[in-house]
Design an enzyme around this catalytic site. Structure first.
Site, PDB file in Angstrom:
ATOM      1  N   LYS A  44      30.292  23.915 -40.136  1.00 51.60           N
ATOM      2  CA  LYS A  44      29.633  25.557 -39.194  1.00 51.60           C
ATOM      3  C   LYS A  44      30.428  25.437 -38.450  1.00 51.60           C
ATOM      4  CE  LYS A  44      25.187  25.911 -41.041  1.00 51.60           C
ATOM      5  NZ  LYS A  44      22.961  26.788 -40.761  1.00 51.60           N
ATOM      6  N   ALA A  60      25.137  25.379 -35.193  1.00 48.02           N
ATOM      7  CA  ALA A  60      23.449  24.294 -35.311  1.00 48.02           C
ATOM      8  C   ALA A  60      22.872  24.501 -36.813  1.00 48.02           C
ATOM      9  CB  ALA A  60      22.499  24.833 -34.704  1.00 48.02           C
ATOM     10  N   ASP A  61      22.230  23.355 -37.006  1.00 45.10           N
ATOM     11  CA  ASP A  61      21.264  23.680 -38.118  1.00 45.10           C
ATOM     12  C   ASP A  61      20.335  22.918 -38.468  1.00 45.10           C
ATOM     13  OD1 ASP A  61      21.844  24.333 -41.497  1.00 45.10           O
ATOM     14  OD2 ASP A  61      20.542  23.345 -41.399  1.00 45.10           O
ATOM     15  N   GLN A  62      19.668  23.116 -39.254  1.00 46.94           N
ATOM     16  CA  GLN A  62      17.949  22.938 -38.686  1.00 46.94           C
ATOM     17  C   GLN A  62      17.225  22.141 -39.913  1.00 46.94           C
ATOM     18  OE1 GLN A  62      14.689  25.070 -37.038  1.00 46.94           O
ATOM     19  NE2 GLN A  62      14.663  23.699 -35.458  1.00 46.94           N
TER      20      GLN A  62
END
Length: 184
Positions: A44, A60-62
């Protein structure tokens, strides 16, 4: 994430990354949750940095890890109910990756995780919660929002609050200070 950055007094603009997250996930089967989260966050950030090379770009990623199974954001309220039914009475781990890209490369990365124990819930509890929050349940991998009514679903949380919200803010601010992008 936008709200957290705004509340921290940062100036920024938001750009949706031109990446097909589902395609990336499909090609990444078998990756550990932390590795998957870092890969998605980096993809991203790099995609946006390609159009804004002189800017510091945050990606960011979760990922939600329930006993080795990864849960994705629910696509319907029925799927949200199924997520909550799977999570109730158990401990799961939220893994949050954040990266900063600059001039076409990843300059910094951080990985945080939080153990979250959801209390036992009845079908009635789940239905009442989803009726209260509605479509907001579709914006979170766990179908809950701990910054609101969702906190009532939990009996224990072990880890950083900002990591649960999807943006480990203190490590990010510490990094941005090192590159003179945020003051004291």
């Amino acid at each position: 994430r936008r709200k957290l950055l705004t509340q921290a007094g940062l100036s920024f603009s938001v750009m949706a990354p031109p990446v097909d997250e589902e395609k990336l996930k499909a090609g990444a089967t078998g990756l550990a949750p932390g590795t998957l989260a870092q890969m998605l966050a980096a993809e991203k950030a790099l995609a946006v940095a390609a159009t804004e090379p002189r800017s510091w770009v945050i990606g960011a990623d979760q990922v939600l890890d329930l006993d080795g199974a990864i849960l994705n954001k629910p696509r319907s309220l029925g799927e949200a109910a199924a997520h909550l039914a799977r999570l109730q009475g158990k401990t799961h781990v939220l893994v949050t990756a954040i990266v900063c890209a600059h001039e076409g490369a990843i300059a910094w990365r951080h990985l945080g995780s939080v153990a979250m124990t959801m209390r036992k819930l009845s079908d009635k509890d789940i239905d009442a919660y989803l009726a209260a929050i509605g479509e907001d349940a579709l914006t979170s991998v766990g179908a809950y929002k701990i910054e609101g009514r969702g906190i009532r679903l939990f009996e224990a949380i072990s880890g950083d609050y900002f990591t649960v919200l999807g943006l480990p803010l203190l490590p990010l601010l510490n990094f941005l200070r090192t590159v003179n992008e945020v003051g004291p």
